[in-house]
Write a protein that holds these residues in place. Structure first.
Motif, PDB file in Angstrom:
ATOM      1  N   VAL A 181       0.788  -1.127  -0.111  1.00 31.56           N
ATOM      2  CA  VAL A 181      -0.145  -0.114   0.009  1.00 31.56           C
ATOM      3  C   VAL A 181       0.805   1.196  -0.030  1.00 31.56           C
ATOM      4  N   GLN A 209       1.912   5.319  -0.385  1.00 30.50           N
ATOM      5  CA  GLN A 209       1.531   6.854  -0.003  1.00 30.50           C
ATOM      6  C   GLN A 209       0.544   7.474  -1.241  1.00 30.50           C
ATOM      7  N   SER A 210       1.000   7.608  -2.374  1.00 27.81           N
ATOM      8  CA  SER A 210       0.097   8.054  -3.448  1.00 27.81           C
ATOM      9  C   SER A 210      -0.674   7.002  -4.149  1.00 27.81           C
ATOM     10  N   PHE A 211      -1.224   6.066  -3.503  1.00 26.48           N
ATOM     11  CA  PHE A 211      -1.989   4.750  -4.151  1.00 26.48           C
ATOM     12  C   PHE A 211      -1.607   4.115  -5.226  1.00 26.48           C
ATOM     13  N   ARG A 218      -9.677   5.623  -3.164  1.00 30.06           N
ATOM     14  CA  ARG A 218      -8.577   5.102  -3.917  1.00 30.06           C
ATOM     15  C   ARG A 218      -7.740   4.335  -2.979  1.00 30.06           C
ATOM     16  N   GLN A 219      -7.402   4.937  -1.851  1.00 29.58           N
ATOM     17  CA  GLN A 219      -6.591   4.141  -0.823  1.00 29.58           C
ATOM     18  C   GLN A 219      -7.136   2.587  -0.391  1.00 29.58           C
ATOM     19  N   PRO A 254       0.551   5.328   4.557  1.00 29.85           N
ATOM     20  CA  PRO A 254      -0.558   4.989   3.704  1.00 29.85           C
ATOM     21  C   PRO A 254      -1.760   6.415   3.866  1.00 29.85           C
ATOM     22  N   THR A 255      -1.372   7.116   4.838  1.00 29.86           N
ATOM     23  CA  THR A 255      -2.352   8.189   5.155  1.00 29.86           C
ATOM     24  C   THR A 255      -1.632   9.386   4.580  1.00 29.86           C
ATOM     25  N   ILE A 311      -8.737   4.880   6.979  1.00 28.00           N
ATOM     26  CA  ILE A 311      -7.920   3.779   6.475  1.00 28.00           C
ATOM     27  C   ILE A 311      -7.358   2.875   7.889  1.00 28.00           C
TER      28      ILE A 311
END
Lengths: 419, 248
Positions: B101, B103-105, B160-161, B181-182, B193
Motif C-alpha cells: 500500500v 502513499q500516493s495509491f 482510492r486508498q 498510507p495516510t 484507513i
C-alpha cells in the motif's frame, strides 16, 4: 504457460489502451511505418503488374516464334560495328527456309514468313496517322502470328503473288482514320506516299502494354505492295513458327543450321545473323524490375528507418512517463520479461496500425491508379500483405527493444519513487 | 498455565532479519543506509516503523518488500533467504506473499477499479473468471463493491486508498506493507484507513506500517524506531488507540 497467456492478454490490453489514449501521438509516430509499408506494397503491386502485363505482351509477340534478323534484341552494346557490317537481310530467305523445312523430316519448325518493315504515314482524306509500323509479308503471316481479324479478311496467296495494293489496318489505326466506324473502312482507300491501298481488313483489338508494340498500331500488306514505296531491308526479319510439341532448343539449332546453309557459311565461320525470341526480352524487363525493386527498397528502408527512430523515441517517452507505473507493476509481481513484453507490444501495436493504414492507402491508390492507367494491371498479392505485416512487426520489435529493455531493467524501488 | 481464555501460542515468524546492512555505492562515496539491523516480524504482528528522514526507513521498507536486497546479513522471508534470490524469484515473492500500500495509491489511471485489484492475480497467472471473482470479493472487504467499474479519477482519495488496500489483499499475502498510507489523506480519511487496518489485524493479518506520524503509529501494537541506520527502540504500544473511537 497459463501465466504467459494471462500476461500476454494483459499486455495487449495495456498496449491498446495506451495507443487509444494517445491517438494523435501514435498516428504521427506511425507515419514512417505507413509510408514504408505503402512504399513496399506499391512497389510490389507495380512489379506484379509489370510481370503480368509483360507476359501478356510476350504472348502477343508469340512465345512460339523465333525472329531471325541482323540484330540481337536488347541492344548491340559495344559490338555495334560487328552487327552493322553483317550482310543485308533479305526477304527471300523465308522462301528458302520454307523449302528446307518441307525437306526436313520431323522438322521442329512449321513455317517462316518474311517481314519487311516501313514506318510511314497512312492518310485518308484529311486524316493522317504518322509513323505506322507497316509490315510487308506473305499470306501465312496471319496464321504464324495468330493475328485475329475483327472486320474483313487477311490477304490471300493470289493477292500476295500479284502484289495487289491491299492493306489490313490495326485497330487503333482504323479507328483514327475512320471516325464513322471501323467496319466502314472495308473497301475504302487509304494513301501511303501518294499510293492507294484498299482496306480489306481490320485486326482485332489487342491492347498494349507500356508502349510495347501491338497489332493495334500496325498495318500489314503483301510484300510486293510494300516494295512500291519501301526498298530498304534495314528492319527486315523473318518470323519462324515452331511446332507446338518441339523444344525451343531443338527449334533454334535446326533454324541456325538452315540459316547457315542459306547464308553459305563454312564450318568455323561465325553466324552473320541473329535468332531472337521473347525470352530475351524477359531479361530486359528483369532489369527494369530490379531497378523498381531497388528504388522501392531504398524508399522503404529510409521510411522505415525514420519511422523506427520515431517509435523508439516515443517508446522512450512512454517509459519515462510511466516509470512509476513500471515500479508499481514490478512491486505487484511483474517480472522483467513482463515489462519488456509490455513495451514491445506497444511499439509493435503502433507499427501494426501503421502497417494497416499503409495497406489501406495502397488499396485506395491502387484503385485510383487503376482508373487512371487502365492498361497497367496493378496486383496486390496475398504475399505482399503478409510482407507488410511482417515488416510492421519487425520494425516494432527492432525499434521498441532498446527502450523496452531499459524499462525492464529499472530498479523497482527507484521507479516507485519517481515523480 | 494461563487461566484467561486464550492460550498464548508460539507465533510463526514471517520475517527474520539478522545483522543486515545496505550500503549504496555512489561512485566516490559509500552511504551506509542500514548498519546492522536485527528485526523479527511474527505472524499477526502490527508494527509501525518510524524515524526521521535519512534514518534508513525507506531502505528498510524496500528490503522488507523484496524490492531490494541487503549488501550484507541475512533476510529470511518465511524461512527462505531472500539475499540469494534472482530477480524473477523476488518478483514472485512480492506477487504472492507481500501486499503493498503506497502513499500516493499508485493505481493505474486508465484501468477500472476491478482491473486494478485484479492486477496481482494477472501476474500470478490466474484465469480471468477466477480473477474477477476474487477481486470482487476483496473489494467487498473494503466496502467498494459498488465502485468496481469506476476509474480511479472518479473516486475520492480515501476510496482510492481502499482500492489499493484491496489490491494488496487480493493474493492473500503473508504480510501487508504500507508506506505512509495516510500521507496523502486528510486526518479524518486517514482514520478511516486505520479502521480498515485494525479490522485486517483483527482478522489475523500481519501488517507493517511505515509512518512519521505518532497518531498513526499509535494504532499499531508495536513501534520500531530507526535512527542513523540502526534500530533505536523496539517497544510494544501500551494502550493502542482504538481506531473506531477516533472516528467520533
Amino acid at each position: 504457460m497459463r501465466r504467459f497467456f494471462t500476461e500476454f492478454a494483459e499486455n495487449a490490453r495495456i498496449a491498446a489502451e495506451q495507443i487509444g489514449a494517445h491517438k494523435m501521438r501514435s498516428l504521427l509516430t506511425a507515419l514512417g511505418v505507413i509510408i514504408g509499408v505503402m512504399a513496399v506494397t506499391l512497389m510490389g503491386t507495380a512489379v506484379n503488374g509489370l510481370d503480368k502485363g509483360f507476359s501478356d505482351s510476350l504472348d502477343m509477340l508469340g512465345t512460339d516464334l523465333l525472329y531471325v534478323e541482323r540484330w540481337p534484341w536488347g541492344g548491340a552494346g559495344d559490338d555495334w560495328m560487328r552487327y552493322r557490317n553483317r550482310p543485308t537481310f533479305r526477304t527471300d530467305y523465308a522462301h528458302q527456309l520454307n523449302e528446307i523445312i518441307l525437306d526436313t523430316p520431323n522438322s521442329a519448325l512449321e513455317a517462316a514468313v518474311p517481314c519487311a518493315l516501313s514506318f510511314r504515314a497512312i492518310q485518308r482524306g484529311g486524316e493522317s496517322v504518322s509513323n505506322v509500323y507497316i509490315v510487308g509479308t506473305t499470306a501465312a503471316y496471319g496464321y504464324v502470328n495468330r493475328a485475329d481479324i475483327e472486320f474483313g479478311r487477311f490477304f490471300n496467296d493470289t493477292e500476295y503473288a500479284s502484289g495487289r495494293n491491299v492493306i489490313i489496318l490495326g485497330y487503333d489505326v482504323a479507328g483514327a482514320l475512320f471516325e464513322t466506324g471501323r467496319e466502314t473502312a472495308i473497301g475504302q482507300d487509304v494513301r501511303i506516299r501518294g499510293l492507294r491501298y484498299e482496306v480489306i481488313g481490320v485486326f482485332r483489338r489487342q491492347g498494349s502494354f507500356l508502349g510495347l508494340q501491338s497489332f493495334d498500331n500496325q498495318a500489314a500488306m503483301p510484300l510486293p505492295a510494300l516494295r512500291r514505296f519501301e526498298r530498304g531491308n534495314w528492319h527486315t526479319h523473318i518470323r519462324v513458327k515452331m511446332r507446338p510439341d518441339a523444344s525451343i532448343h531443338e527449334a533454334r539449332s535446326e533454324l541456325e543450321g538452315a540459316m547457315r546453309r542459306i547464308r553459305g557459311l563454312l564450318p568455323g565461320q561465325e553466324n552473320d545473323f541473329e535468332i531472337n525470341q521473347t525470352e530475351m526480352l524477359e531479361d530486359t524487363i528483369g532489369n527494369v524490375k530490379t531497378q523498381i525493386a531497388l528504388g522501392g527498397f531504398f524508399i522503404t528502408g529510409l521510411a522505415l528507418f525514420v519511422g523506427a527512430i520515431g517509435i523508439m523515441n516515443i517508446t522512450f517517452v512512454s517509459v519515462r512517463e510511466r516509470t512509476r507505473e513500471i515500479g508499481t507493476r514490478r512491486a505487484l509481481g511483474a517480472r522483467r520479461g513482463t515489462i519488456l513484453a509490455q513495451f514491445l507490444m506497444e511499439a509493435v501495436g503502433i507499427c501494426l496500425i501503421g502497417g494497416a493504414v499503409g495497406l489501406a492507402l495502397t488499396v485506395g491508390l491502387k484503385f485510383v491508379f487503376g482508373a487512371a492507367v487502365p492498361a497497367f494491371p496493378f496486383i496486390l498479392s496475398p504475399q505482399l500483405i503478409v510482407a507488410a505485416v511482417v515488416v510492421s512487426i519487425a520494425t516494432g520489435i527492432l525499434s521498441g527493444f532498446v527502450p523496452a529493455f531499459q524499462a525492464s531493467r529499472l530498479d523497482p524501488a527507484e521507479a516507485l519513487r519517481h515523480e | 498455565m494461563s487461566t484467561t481464555g486464550t492460550t498464548a501460542r508460539a507465533r510463526r515468524p514471517i520475517i527474520e532479519i539478522r545483522d543486515v546492512e545496505r550500503v549504496y555505492d555512489l561512485g566516490k562515496i559509500y552511504v551506509r543506509a542500514l548498519d546492522g539491523i536485527d528485526l523479527d516480524i511474527l505472524e499477526n504482528d502490527y508494527v509501525a516503523v518510524m524515524g526521521p528522514s535519512g534514518s534508513g526507513k525507506s531502505t528498510l521498507m524496500n528490503l522488507l518488500g523484496c524490492l531490494d536486497t541487503p549488501t550484507a546479513g541475512h533476510y529470511l522471508f518465511e524461512g527462505e533467504d531472500v539475499a540469494g534470490m534472482d530477480d524473477d524469484e523476488l518478483a514472485d515473492i512480492r506477487n504472492r506473499r507481500i501486499g503493498f500500500v503506497f502513499q500516493s495509491f499508485n493505481l493505474l489511471p486508465r484501468a477500472t477499479v476491478l482491473r486494478n485489484v485484479e492486477l496481482p492475480l494477472v501476474y500470478a497467472g490466474m484465469g480471468r473468471e477466477e480473477r474477477i471473482e476474487r477481486a470482487r470479493e476483496t473489494l467487498g472487504i473494503v466496502g467498494l463493491s459498488d465502485r468496481a467499474h469506476h476509474r480511479p479519477n472518479e473516486l475520492s482519495g480515501g476510496q482510492r486508498q481502499r482500492v489499493a488496500i484491496a489490491r494488496a489483499l487480493v493474493n492473500n499475502p503473508s504480510v501487508i506493507l504500507a508506506d505512509e498510507p495516510t500521507g496523502n489523506l486528510d486526518s479524518r480519511t486517514g482514520e478511516d484507513i486505520m479502521v480498515i487496518f485494525e479490522s485486517l489485524y483483527r482478522a489475523g493479518n500481519t501488517l507493517i506500517v511505515v509512518t512519521h506520524e505518532d497518531d498513526i503509529a499509535r494504532h499499531a501494537r508495536r513501534v520500531v524506531r530507526l535512527r542513523d541506520g540502526r534500530i533505536e527502540s523496539d517497544e510494544p504500544v501500551e494502550r493502542p488507540a482504538p481506531a473506531e473511537n477516533a472516528l467520533r
